[in-house]
Design an enzyme around this catalytic site. Sequence first.
Site, PDB file in Angstrom:
ATOM      1  N   GLU A  73       0.880  -1.211   0.066  1.00 55.51           N
ATOM      2  CA  GLU A  73       0.233  -0.088  -0.038  1.00 55.51           C
ATOM      3  C   GLU A  73       0.646   1.287  -0.070  1.00 55.51           C
ATOM      4  O   GLU A  73       0.617   2.174  -0.724  1.00 55.51           O
ATOM      5  CB  GLU A  73      -0.942  -0.034   1.168  1.00 55.51           C
ATOM      6  CG  GLU A  73      -1.933   1.346   1.543  1.00 55.51           C
ATOM      7  CD  GLU A  73      -2.052   1.663   2.775  1.00 55.51           C
ATOM      8  OE1 GLU A  73      -2.961   1.207   3.278  1.00 55.51           O
ATOM      9  OE2 GLU A  73      -1.259   2.259   3.266  1.00 55.51           O
ATOM     10  N   ASP A 130      -5.499  -3.346  -2.517  1.00 57.35           N
ATOM     11  CA  ASP A 130      -5.312  -2.013  -2.928  1.00 57.35           C
ATOM     12  C   ASP A 130      -3.933  -1.578  -2.999  1.00 57.35           C
ATOM     13  O   ASP A 130      -3.899  -0.816  -3.925  1.00 57.35           O
ATOM     14  CB  ASP A 130      -5.962  -1.432  -1.649  1.00 57.35           C
ATOM     15  CG  ASP A 130      -5.075  -1.321  -0.334  1.00 57.35           C
ATOM     16  OD1 ASP A 130      -4.495  -2.396  -0.270  1.00 57.35           O
ATOM     17  OD2 ASP A 130      -5.156  -0.314   0.429  1.00 57.35           O
TER      18      ASP A 130
END
Lengths: 372, 738
Positions: A73, A130
């Site tokens: 991330e 993500d």
Amino acid sequence: MKRRTMLYSMVSAAGGVFAPGLLGSQAKAQYFGGELSEPNGPLAAPWAAWKAAFLAEDGRVVDALQQGASHSESQGYGLLLAALLGDNSAFDSIYRWTEANLAVRSDALLAWRWLPDSVNRVPDKNNASDGDLFYAWGLVIRGQRDAMPQLLERASAMARDLVAKCVIEAPDGSGRLLFTPAAQGFDRGDGVIINPSYYMPRALRAVAQVTGQGDLATCASDGETLLAQLAGGGLVPDWIRVGPDGLSTVEGMSARNGYDALRVALFMIWSGNANQVAVTSQALAYQRAANSGRLGQGEYVTVFDRLSGNVIETSRHVGYGAIAAYVNCSVTTQFGAPIPFFQTVDQPYYPATLHLMTLISQIQTASTCEPI
Amino acid sequence: MTQAFKRTTAFRSICLACLLSGAALSSTAQAQQQQDGDVPTIDLAPVLRMFQTEDASPEGGDEGTFSIPEYDRGGDDGKPQAVTSNKVLLPLRMAGMTATGHDRVVRLTGERAVASLFVDLPALAPVKSFKLSYRISINVLPARSQILISVNGKTLDPIQPTAFSGFEDIELPAEMLVPGRNEINVVVQESHRIFCGPEATFEIWTELDLGASGVEYESKDLAGDTDGFMSALLAQLVSQNVIPVRADDETLTAIMPALTERLAGLRNGAPVMLRPQGIYASPSIIPPVARITILPDNRDFAEIRQGADGAQVLVMSLTADNKLPNLDMLLPAPPPVPDVGILVPGQRTSLEDLKFSDVSAYNRYSEQNANFRLPGDWLVLSSQNAMLKLLYSFADGLPENALMLVKINGTTVRLLPLDQGGGSTIPLLDIGFPARLLHPGVNQLTFVSLVPGDPPDLPCPAFDSPLMTIDATSTLLVPEVPKMAFVNVSDTLAGITPDQIFYRSGSEEGESDIEMALKTAMRTLEGHTQQDGASLNVIESDSLDQISLGGLNLSRRELEAVFLNRRPAPMTQPIEDPSTRTWVMPAFSDILAAVGRNVRDLASPGDGDLRDWLSDRNGKAVVTIPQADDPLSLWLIVRPETDPAEIAAKLAQARLDPNGPSGRFALLTNDDQWESWHDSSSPPGLKEPLTLKNFREVAGNYASWSPLYFVLVLFGLTIISVCLALAFVVTTRGRRKR
């Protein structure tokens, strides 16, 4: 301003760079994306401060609150910021480090965490979708802008594996595609665990368009529907289970509207969905908290009770205040927003990064919400 | 791919559902995991390994341990944030005085002195404290001294001053304050420890620190309305001396001049400095109390809001034609600066009409000044008289040698005894004085009273009544004269308006600090209209190539030397060269030289050559008119490292100061005094037609300007007359003979 308007018109006429089909504010956003990447763009100073605080020389983005770890991330966020802000040097270093240290899976995805003080620095090969998504988005932006096919190929591989490993059909029979948080561990038979904040429609669509992985774009649309459904029953939670019988909370995982979920409204506005019910309900919660008189100067809500909207936790990190001000502004007709000045002093990686993303989003998609 | 995934999940889901509940049993593995990272994770490896399928992990065991990516985002709030004080101070202000920055301390000197202060307060905001910061001279005898303070007409109990070692606060009752204007009157009554008399008067004083005196609020209590914002602006100026203006560069360039003009009234004529700040700039180290944010896209609105940092923010967006939006309700345009009294030539004017208010003298030494302005084209060089008709009185029983001096621009024109006839009405006294002591622009009439101690080596006796009083109905009359003028900076300077100030940097940079400071400090003077074509051109002394100095007969290097902190001492005695020494009648040559100098002075009056005048002077700013034929073009030259706000304040105040810049070249010395060079090498210009009526006064002025030229002209006329007479006699004599 005239120059800005003129260029905006030119870009609008040209049909945009990343997504020719975008309309209105999104098309305008693409022009501002160009302005952002200029050497002395409006966010040059905040970006320099962000780099000085969180980016090591070797390209590792350090999240001090996670014991100095780096993760896909943080690397993905860093790569995206560098791409948007036109910092090729930072982009290259982040890319090199990530490829050398996190691209250790047998597929094209990234291992989710790198621990500096561990003997085995990547003890866990699971990915975080993500992180992969933002990383691929950064590759797409730089690859397109500078015509670098190797980056686009890398993004395509990641998109392909994201679809293969992290996109599944919802078990509720709706036919919707779900974007799971990782390749492993979230499809639990009785349902699929979802983190709503992993949905970033703008990124999903941009990556889908460039790589041809249409399921990602479908995920974006289905995700927006899912978020609207979630927001209809309260604030969007950090985690939710999508089972055959519908939506439910997950035991042992946060059902609050907390540190994860606070990204949802930001990502929706950034994606041009400021009118989404997930945004308006979040804005309402922020306004209620501000009007309650219980928040001190410089105190910002980070965790709400999902159903009652009561404030559970606050923080003094201004990045969270930036999101709140931005979300509030985006649902009102008022010009200007009390978005705090960007700072990295006394502000760790996560709120600082969201703060910078808020400013980028404001410039790209909500020009009436300039910080006051 | 998705379909394949779906097919394989059926069996796996069932098993996983059963086994996930036992995931917690994998405590050993979890403990190891947390040891690595101390991050709350759920280790699913044992479960996942049991149920791995090809499509879930095509690479089989190569992937190793799996866990759910989760982060601990909270919990860092134990780390101290930058804590800032939220108290803001609305300072006490003094009418007609800037009292800010370096000049924020007001000294009240003598046995009795008064300061009239005020503060404007917003409605509703709860006051945290109300204080007056002061200190006194070591010579003050506390037991016989007191500070009398009244707030809005209500007098407080007397306060015995004790602050010898530094400024101390007097806490004042906040409940006496009202929303809006509050008037605070401070009277200090002091006694010297040992002596009494004029010298002792100078040794006793009380200083008020207006920058640390005033009304304190919590910044959050300032309402987001006009009053609250104005209060926040004042507090911002007190605490940080600048107002941040947040806008993009393009907008700032377009609007800064108009904005500076709008903010000019905040500080009684002291400059208001604005600090440009980008929309996405880094935060200030000290959070502001107030700022202005100009949003782009010309949306034509203005409102007051609160920023995330607690600052009161005037948020605005320009009009379609890049002008300020209507700010009349939020930030009213400042009124003109009140001028000194105006003395109209030929009209008898009372001192009251000249705004003379300091009528009573309580101190053993006191100066009471009446400043007034004469027209810029009023010029008397000849021997005409002006008249002061003075009404005054003084206390009975003043000691011997008590006296009053009446001065015009520092020159004593009458000495009046105060030791006889006190306590009774004194008849109107006519005091005539040479009108040439007055000059165009601001003049000063001063009453200096000196009352010796009785005895001088003991503290003065307590008193309540004034030692001497000037009746403000006394009148002053100056003659009406033909309009004439020398080239003079003062008249042009008084009429300069902010939009006539131009920074000539030679580069394309935006508005400089000095330009901004000048535009806010030099608001239009009341009663003065803008002179078309006038300009104040501002440069720094390292940009002298922007100015043509030929008209001043001065080289660039010579002017640059004025701004050096030190310069060689001027040579006052010529070096004698032994080879040219004359042993015969040296005294005679000295006399000859002296006569030559006198003749030259008669022929060429004024302050002499500018180079000589400057040779022993230096300073930090110069105001000059370089070209005599363009008297409306003023140039201000400043030393680069000088504080722009200080220079601007001095120049703005100088417009009301009888000792302000005059002549053609004025220098602000390092001691903050203006010294002026008067160029009288050219005759005064007549600004009206020459007529039989005004001929005498005009001729008188020319004769007084340069007696030698006048004598030469008369001599020439005499010669011509003689020649004409001779010619007449010669040509007519023969005829008579015939």
